[in-house]
Design an enzyme around this catalytic site. Structure first.
Site, short mmCIF file in Angstrom:
data_model
loop_
_atom_site.label_atom_id
_atom_site.label_comp_id
_atom_site.label_asym_id
_atom_site.label_seq_id
_atom_site.Cartn_x
_atom_site.Cartn_y
_atom_site.Cartn_z
N GLY A 13 0.67 -1.10 0.00
CA GLY A 13 -0.07 -0.01 0.24
C GLY A 13 0.70 1.21 -0.12
N GLY A 15 2.11 2.54 -2.76
CA GLY A 15 2.16 3.19 -4.21
C GLY A 15 3.12 2.33 -4.88
CB THR A 17 0.17 -0.16 -8.37
OG1 THR A 17 0.21 -1.42 -7.93
CG2 THR A 17 -0.47 -0.40 -9.77
CE LYS A 38 1.02 -7.35 -7.71
NZ LYS A 38 1.57 -6.14 -6.77
CG ASP A 55 -1.71 -3.86 -8.10
OD1 ASP A 55 -2.66 -3.14 -7.85
OD2 ASP A 55 -0.93 -4.31 -7.27
CB VAL A 118 4.00 -9.53 -4.20
CG1 VAL A 118 2.68 -9.92 -3.21
CG2 VAL A 118 4.12 -10.15 -5.23
CE1 TYR A 208 -3.96 11.58 -1.86
CE2 TYR A 208 -4.70 13.76 -2.32
CZ TYR A 208 -5.07 12.51 -2.37
OH TYR A 208 -6.43 11.89 -2.14
N1 LIG Z 1 0.91 9.79 -5.39
C1 LIG Z 1 -0.36 9.26 -4.73
N2 LIG Z 1 -1.37 10.23 -4.95
C2 LIG Z 1 -2.52 9.92 -4.61
N3 LIG Z 1 -2.99 8.46 -4.25
C3 LIG Z 1 -2.19 7.63 -4.18
C4 LIG Z 1 -0.54 7.91 -4.80
N4 LIG Z 1 0.23 6.70 -4.44
C5 LIG Z 1 -0.79 5.92 -4.22
N5 LIG Z 1 -1.87 6.43 -3.97
C6 LIG Z 1 -3.04 5.66 -3.56
O1 LIG Z 1 -2.75 4.69 -2.59
C7 LIG Z 1 -3.22 3.66 -2.64
C8 LIG Z 1 -2.14 2.37 -2.34
O2 LIG Z 1 -1.15 2.54 -3.66
P1 LIG Z 1 -0.89 1.19 -4.57
O3 LIG Z 1 -2.04 0.60 -4.99
O4 LIG Z 1 0.00 1.95 -5.84
O5 LIG Z 1 0.01 0.54 -3.42
P2 LIG Z 1 0.92 -0.69 -3.84
O6 LIG Z 1 1.89 -0.62 -2.94
O7 LIG Z 1 1.00 -1.02 -5.08
O8 LIG Z 1 -0.21 -1.75 -3.06
P3 LIG Z 1 -0.08 -3.52 -3.25
O9 LIG Z 1 0.74 -3.94 -1.97
O10 LIG Z 1 -1.52 -3.77 -2.78
O11 LIG Z 1 0.26 -3.69 -4.46
C9 LIG Z 1 -4.03 3.29 -3.84
O12 LIG Z 1 -5.43 3.72 -3.47
C10 LIG Z 1 -3.72 4.56 -4.45
O13 LIG Z 1 -4.41 5.15 -5.43
MG LIG Z 2 0.18 -2.54 -6.15
#
Ligand SMILES: Nc1ncnc2c1ncn2[C@@H]1O[C@H](COP(=O)(O)OP(=O)(O)OP(=O)(O)O)[C@@H](O)[C@H]1O
Ligand SMILES: [Mg+2]
Length: 234
Positions: A13, A15, A17, A38, A55, A118, A208
């Site tokens: 979580g 970010g 992706t 992915k 993703d 992951v 953000y």
């Molecule tokens: N720069 C950003 N601005 C706004 N929202 C963001 C930003 N980066 C990530 N998010 C939001 O935060 C949440 C987590 O981001 P993301 O899904 O990319 O995380 P992740 O690391 O890929 O998670 P996972 O481990 O589940 O793959 C999502 O709802 C995404 O839209």
């Molecule tokens: Mg992700």
């Protein structure tokens, strides 16, 4: 040797992706034909008998790939768990050779690959095989995504130093605001501190983004990513 980056994070979580999508844009802006993967996704949606990797689909769309989702995300689980426990519950093994074959196929076609991991590096995929082992098998330099705030320095250094100690290449760290800034002291000083004591550079700070559009990602890359460092690995 395949080029590109393996995008990992200090946690789930953070970010990965969204930053992988930004990275795809960044490489495209450098004139590179980029593909994405992915390889393993849990917490997938379901349509009948088919699991939908959210993703994987987002990366496919961002990179405008024509390959089927099954090549971009060869291993899907429905349970929102690490792959190892998900595979035990769903009674399906993770097929690492199939993942490596899919990567090799894509890496042959594209000039560079962006591969999203992951969770973090020690998320278990099999009993004795974690994300760090997958990253080593894929062989791309790592980019570590971290959230800003209190705790970030510890999480970032743990991830970076562990990867380096295991012999992996770490290209850099991306600090990503998944939430609006709180403008606290930790947020204000994270990057300065990391620049002083982290063995790899902070190569990007993503703000953000209220609306995560292609334009917003491109603007983020243009304004906040160190393209010179990225270029060094391409
Ligand atoms: N720069 C950003 N601005 C706004 N929202 C963001 C930003 N980066 C990530 N998010 C939001 O935060 C949440 C987590 O981001 P993301 O899904 O990319 O995380 P992740 O690391 O890929 O998670 P996972 O481990 O589940 O793959 C999502 O709802 C995404 O839209
Ligand atoms: Mg992700």
């Amino acid at each position: 040797m395949p080029k590109g980056f393996f995008v990992t994070g200090t946690d789930t979580g953070v970010g990965k992706t969204i930053m992988s999508m930004a990275l795809i844009r960044a490489l495209e802006m450098l004139g590179i034909r980029v593909g994405a993967m992915k390889p393993i996704e849990s917490g997938c949606g379901r349509e009948g008998d088919v699991l939908i990797p959210f993703d994987g689909m987002a990366l496919k769309q961002t990179a405008r790939m024509e390959e089927p989702a099954t090549l971009i995300t060869p291993c899907c689980f429905e349970s929102p768990l690490a792959p190892f426990p998900a595979s035990e519950i769903e009674l399906r093994k993770v097929n690492i050779p199939a993942i490596k074959n899919a990567f090799a196929k894509l890496a042959q076609k594209y000039e560079a690959m962006v591969v999203e991991g992951v969770g973090g590096l020690l998320v278990p995929i099999k009993k004795n095989y974690a994300v760090i082992n997958l990253a080593a098998d894929i062989g791309l330099p790592l980019l570590v995504v971290a959230k800003p705030g209190l705790g970030t320095i510890n999480h970032t250094l743990l991830t970076v130093k562990y990867a380096l100690r295991e012999g992996l290449t770490v290209a850099g760290v991306i600090i990503n605001y998944t939430m609006p800034p709180e403008n606290n002291l930790a947020e204000e000083t994270n990057v300065q501190v990391l620049n002083k004591i982290c063995p790899v550079p902070v190569i990007g700070i993503s703000p953000y983004l209220k609306n995560i559009t292609e334009e917003a990602l491109e603007k983020t890359v243009r304004k906040n990513f160190d393209m010179q460092v990225l270029r060094r690995y391409l």
